[in-house]
Design an enzyme around this catalytic site. Structure first.
Site, PDB file in Angstrom:
ATOM      1  CG  HIS A  72       1.105  40.254  44.411  1.00 15.00           C
ATOM      2  ND1 HIS A  72       1.262  41.530  44.903  1.00 15.00           N
ATOM      3  CD2 HIS A  72      -0.211  40.145  44.093  1.00 15.00           C
ATOM      4  CE1 HIS A  72       0.099  42.164  44.877  1.00 15.00           C
ATOM      5  NE2 HIS A  72      -0.817  41.347  44.396  1.00 15.00           N
ATOM      6  CG  ASP A  74       4.884  42.711  43.620  1.00 14.46           C
ATOM      7  OD1 ASP A  74       4.223  41.676  43.860  1.00 14.46           O
ATOM      8  OD2 ASP A  74       4.796  43.334  42.546  1.00 14.46           O
ATOM      9  CG  ASP A 105      -3.444  44.314  45.712  1.00 20.30           C
ATOM     10  OD1 ASP A 105      -3.243  43.108  45.494  1.00 20.30           O
ATOM     11  OD2 ASP A 105      -3.370  45.189  44.826  1.00 20.30           O
ATOM     12  CD  GLU A 141      -0.639  41.451  40.616  1.00 23.97           C
ATOM     13  OE1 GLU A 141      -1.700  41.353  39.973  1.00 23.97           O
ATOM     14  OE2 GLU A 141      -0.351  42.463  41.301  1.00 23.97           O
ATOM     15  CD  GLU A 142       0.170  45.502  42.762  1.00 22.51           C
ATOM     16  OE1 GLU A 142      -0.192  46.035  41.693  1.00 22.51           O
ATOM     17  OE2 GLU A 142      -0.632  45.185  43.660  1.00 22.51           O
ATOM     18  CD  GLU A 170      -4.232  39.915  43.194  1.00 21.20           C
ATOM     19  OE1 GLU A 170      -4.661  40.878  43.866  1.00 21.20           O
ATOM     20  OE2 GLU A 170      -3.128  39.931  42.618  1.00 21.20           O
ATOM     21  CG  HIS A 358      -3.432  49.748  44.255  1.00 17.45           C
ATOM     22  ND1 HIS A 358      -3.099  49.723  42.919  1.00 17.45           N
ATOM     23  CD2 HIS A 358      -3.124  48.513  44.721  1.00 17.45           C
ATOM     24  CE1 HIS A 358      -2.617  48.540  42.596  1.00 17.45           C
ATOM     25  NE2 HIS A 358      -2.630  47.778  43.686  1.00 17.45           N
TER      26      HIS A 358
END
Length: 385
Positions: A72, A74, A105, A141-142, A170, A358
């Site tokens: 992903h 995003d 990520d 995905e997020e 991931e 994150h």
């Protein structure tokens, strides 16, 4: 000249693709992949009450087996950008690391499998040997994960696309690159326990029925272990995350009390069986004296496991070839889009070390990008013989 995963990662990080915005990331990948000979498709999915999301599917080769790399573009919001030492969307190179939202990520992982695929194709006449390589990239995905991978897979299936195995990029590793493959994920089920009573003045409790008393009783009963774990999973557990009565005064017994909870569960349960287990425990603890109901939230996060076999052995061997480490197979952590992919083909998750994902100043060592690219390249080589 080999493809540079660091350059690709920097270009992706510089795309402000905060969920659900595409931010130019898929457009960038479309150009890179089309130039390498991939057939590239862009599509936007939407449904009422959700934001439309852009997605990408690319494939090169027309034969089986079809090895898919998934991921992903995003990312989660950066928060207060003033707290970052390196701007979150600059892709700064400082010391031995690349900084930016998505470095780990998982724009870094995407950069590595794109570079690995390009290198493999350049070394083999521009076509995979004995099969196909496909890339399935979402921008959802997020977020709520309803207009991304789940619909992209359905779209591909309707076109007759089939997949034989998948590597999801991931960030799977815990301490060092090569220590962990995610071979499964626990399921996730959320709900709210609602206990009803009778409102009244605190000075006259005999005229009321305080629902908080009953809520405490049920919470204690429901937090008992749900199982003892299984061969590949830790024990399932229910955790309460909030307790609310909506009471703004101290001299009023409320008429209702609510407690939200989430269950991370293993392969001992299905969602339906899990609900039955929880409701039976509540019924026993209530003993006819507590009036309660459950409000269950819909879930698309079911438990899954990719059992050890030839594909797992191939991935472990490729990682060992490059790093000298034999990764352990893990099912820990939260959910990922692998829960959708597993319904179409066996899937393993392997990417960068996830310690800074994150976080402010999210970063990845440049050396890890090179190593991960070499691992993906080795997987491709072994896969196609």
């Amino acid at each position: 000249m080999p493809a540079d995963p660091v350059a690709i990662a920097r270009d992706l990080i510089r795309c402000r693709s905060v969920t659900p915005r595409e931010g130019g990331a898929l457009g960038y990948l479309q150009g890179v992949l089309a130039n390498a000979g991939f057939a590239v498709h862009r599509m936007t999915f939407a449904e009422p009450g959700t934001t439309p999301v852009e997605n990408l599917y690319a494939r090169i080769g027309g034969k089986k087996p079809n090895l898919m790399f998934a991921g992903h573009t995003d990312v989660v919001p950066p928060g207060d950008e003033a707290t970052w030492h390196h701007p979150p969307f600059d892709g700064d190179l400082a010391g031995d690391k690349i900084y930016g939202r998505g470095a780990v990520d998982m724009k870094g992982g995407i950069a590595c499998f794109v570079a690995a695929a390009l290198d493999y194709l350049n070394a083999n006449g521009g076509e995979p040997k004995n099969g196909s390589i496909s890339l399935l990239i979402t921008g959802d995905e997020e977020g709520v994960a309803v207009n991304g991978t789940i619909k992209l897979l359905q779209w591909a299936a309707e076109r007759g696309e089939t997949f034989d195995h998948c590597i999801l990029g991931e960030p799977s590793n815990v301490e060092v690159l090569g220590d962990t493959i995610k071979a499964g994920r626990r399921g996730s089920l959320s709900g709210t326990l609602v206990v009803s009573g009778r409102q009244g003045h605190v000075a006259y409790p005999h005229r009321a029925d305080n629902p908080i008393r009953g809520l405490v009783t049920l919470i204690a009963a429901l937090q008992a272990p749900l199982d003892e774990g299984s061969a590949h999973f830790d024990p399932s557990h229910l955790e309460f995350t909030s307790v609310d009565v909506g009471n703004e005064t101290v001299n009023l017994i409320p008429g209702q009390a609510r407690a939200r909870f989430n269950i991370r569960y293993n392969d001992c349960h299905s969602p339906a069986a899990l609900k039955t287990l929880v409701e039976r425990r509540a019924q026993t603890a209530a003993a006819g004296r507590v009036h309660y109901t459950f409000e269950w939230q819909p879930s698309n996060a079911e438990v899954f496991l990719t059992k050890p076999g030839p594909f797992t052995d191939l991935a472990i061997a490729a990682i060992a070839d490059v790093t000298g480490r034999k990764p352990k197979l893990s099912t820990s952590g939260g959910t990922s889009d692998a829960r959708f992919i597993t319904k179409y083909c066996p899937v393993l998750e392997f990417g960068l070390v996830g310690q800074t994902m994150h976080q402010v100043d999210e970063c990845a060592p440049v050396a890890d990008l090179a190593t991960l690219t070499a691992i993906y390249r080795r997987i491709i080589e072994k896969y196609f013989g």
